[in-house]
Design an enzyme around this catalytic site. Structure first.
Site, mmCIF file in Angstrom:
data_model
loop_
_atom_site.group_PDB
_atom_site.id
_atom_site.type_symbol
_atom_site.label_atom_id
_atom_site.label_comp_id
_atom_site.label_asym_id
_atom_site.label_seq_id
_atom_site.Cartn_x
_atom_site.Cartn_y
_atom_site.Cartn_z
ATOM 1 N N TRP A 41 0.920 -1.325 0.266
ATOM 2 C CA TRP A 41 0.068 0.012 0.086
ATOM 3 C C TRP A 41 0.915 1.173 -0.038
ATOM 4 C CZ3 TRP A 41 -0.345 3.831 3.808
ATOM 5 C CH2 TRP A 41 -1.524 4.827 3.551
ATOM 6 N N HIS A 42 1.846 1.417 0.611
ATOM 7 C CA HIS A 42 2.696 2.390 0.932
ATOM 8 C C HIS A 42 3.428 2.669 -0.701
ATOM 9 C CE1 HIS A 42 2.765 2.114 5.216
ATOM 10 N NE2 HIS A 42 3.137 3.309 5.185
ATOM 11 N N GLY A 43 3.726 1.694 -1.359
ATOM 12 C CA GLY A 43 4.469 1.863 -2.805
ATOM 13 C C GLY A 43 4.407 0.866 -3.430
ATOM 14 N N PHE A 71 2.160 8.285 -1.644
ATOM 15 C CA PHE A 71 1.453 7.024 -1.440
ATOM 16 C C PHE A 71 -0.127 7.234 -1.668
ATOM 17 C CE2 PHE A 71 5.177 6.670 1.744
ATOM 18 C CZ PHE A 71 5.841 6.197 0.833
#
Length: 477
Positions: free
Chosen positions: A324-326, A477
């Site tokens: 989800w972050h990257g 993000f």
């Protein structure tokens, strides 16, 4: 538009004055705030405003359809269709190129050269936040914990309210929508606290985070030429940079919400003072952690789940949070790292408590500081995967750090002594306020002394702040 830009300095007072001038009619006030929120987001790129509108319309009508049908099977179809639209948009704009290139690289290991048809896509700011933010509404309706709204303006405002639009916190419909429905009255004490929280957030961002970034960027440019101690200091500074950058944004967002009469959920609870890795993730990016726990982890488990299955589900949950972050393998590794250490922390909790009880260490401060150092050390090591451009660079960084030069004096760059002093004072303030909402929650009752502190903070920001209007880290993000 960034909270630390000249544009916002002009935008916010205008919105504030008009917003409260319309306070007698909550519907008109909400309509104005919705227009201001769309303007705020469109200032970055008006074309991507369409994605917010699509997510808003999809979830709004999904909620109304679930109200119409009582059949759980039909409601599930509606929920999955909503997921397909919202997560499909997120997948295309954030993950399409990552999965295509990963697929091609995987086949190249077997000698197959496939054409990589990637797209030139600019990642829309805040897409991960408002997608998850919106889905909480539909999921809670599906679970019959929340009644869908028929007020389209209120719902669209819930999705796009400008303090939260770019980087959260990821608000729940159960908390924010009731506040949007009701008439809000100006509360001087709440607004004053909001201004203090904004000031604290600005200091964290442009004095601490952006000055740390200058040192971190220099270290990460060529880790092979740096000593182990310099690389370790770079990781420590990067951990502080990420915390101050993102919690600074959250402080500003929550403070702006207070100016507008809203109470947003707390997103950080002094994670640098966590005494275990599990405690760290109870305090750090709280809204995201709770989202993944409520909507990913708990649905995968039940009372019959065995311990090894609980552990596997926890690791899988944090692996997904890393993605989800990257869109990169470094973030996948980072998420896996978090999950493994969460499992270790939770599984050793009972043994640790027995040890503390046996040796009477529950309130022992040296022992607590030792645990804090151990926890932040684990966090710092994992941070190299969050910052590195590739897995190879991350392991190169760690390999160059772990040698005898780790015990040498780090390279003293320009501004480093002042930065160390700034971080020290910052940590002292956070420690003194650790039981309160933010660093300026508790202020002296004496008016003169209080304003002297405000002036001092403004002077520090002006004198030592980095005014290059750099984006917040979590905008990507």
């Amino acid at each position: 538009m960034s909270f630390v830009s000249i544009d916002f300095v002009i935008f916010m007072p205008i919105v504030f004055c008009i917003y409260w001038a319309l306070s007698k009619n909550v519907k008109i006030q909400n309509l104005f705030l919705l227009a201001a929120s769309y303007f705020f987001y469109a200032w970055w790129n008006w074309r991507y405003l369409s994605l917010i509108l699509i997510c808003s319309l999809t979830n709004y009508y999904a909620g109304l359809l679930m109200l119409k049908y009582d059949s759980q099977k039909i409601r599930k179809i509606i929920l999955y269709a909503c997921f397909a639209v919202c997560l499909g948009i997120l997948g295309v704009f954030k993950y399409y190129n990552f999965f295509i290139t990963s697929f091609v690289e995987a086949f190249s290991l077997f000698g197959a050269n496939l054409p990589a048809k990637t797209l030139y896509i600019i990642l829309p700011i805040g897409i991960s936040f408002y997608t998850f933010h919106t889905l909480t509404y539909t999921i809670e309706i599906y679970r019959r914990k929340f009644e869908p709204t028929k007020d389209v303006i209120s719902f669209f405002l819930f999705v796009s309210i400008f303090p939260l639009a770019m980087a959260g916190p990821i608000e729940r419909a159960t908390n924010l929508l009731p506040q949007i429905y009701k008439r809000r009255t100006f509360d001087n004490a709440q607004a004053t606290d909001g201004m203090r929280q904004i000031l604290w957030g600005i200091l964290k961002k442009i004095v601490i985070a952006d000055n740390c970034a200058t040192y971190v960027n220099q270290v990460f440019q060529n880790p092979s030429t740096q000593s182990g101690s310099t690389l370790l200091l770079g990781l420590i500074f990067f951990t502080i940079q990420v915390y101050c950058d993102f919690s600074g944004y959250s402080d500003m967002a929550i403070g702006i919400g207070k100016l507008l009469g809203f109470k947003f959920l707390q997103n950080f609870n002094y994670p640098l003072f966590a005494v275990s890795f599990a405690d760290f993730w109870k305090r750090n990016h709280i809204s995201m952690t709770q989202w993944f726990m409520d909507y990913v982890y708990y649905p995968m488990t039940n009372n019959k789940t065995k311990l090894w299955q609980w552990n596997l589900c926890m690791i899988a949950t944090f692996l997904l949070s890393g993605l989800w972050h990257g869109a990169g393998w470094t973030f996948v590794i980072w998420g896996l790292y978090q999950g493994v250490f969460i499992v270790i922390s939770l599984n050793s909790q009972k043994r640790r408590k027995r040890f503390e009880k046996k040796h009477n260490l529950k309130d022992n401060m040296p022992y607590k500081f030792f645990r804090m150092l151990m926890t932040i050390g684990i966090v710092c090591i994992g941070a190299v995967f969050f910052r590195a451009s590739s897995i190879g660079q991350a392991f190169e960084y760690l390999r160059n750090m772990v040698n005898m030069s780790l015990f040498s004096i780090p390279i003293i760059k320009n501004g480093l002594p002042l930065l160390l002093i700034s971080i020290t004072f910052f940590l002292i303030i956070e420690w003194l306020q650790k039981n309160r909402e933010h660093g300026l929650s508790k202020m002296p009752s004496n008016l003169v002394l209080r304003w002297l502190i405000y002036v001092l903070f403004c002077v520090v920001i002006y004198k030592f702040g980095v005014f290059n209007y750099s984006q917040f880290i979590y905008f990507q993000f």
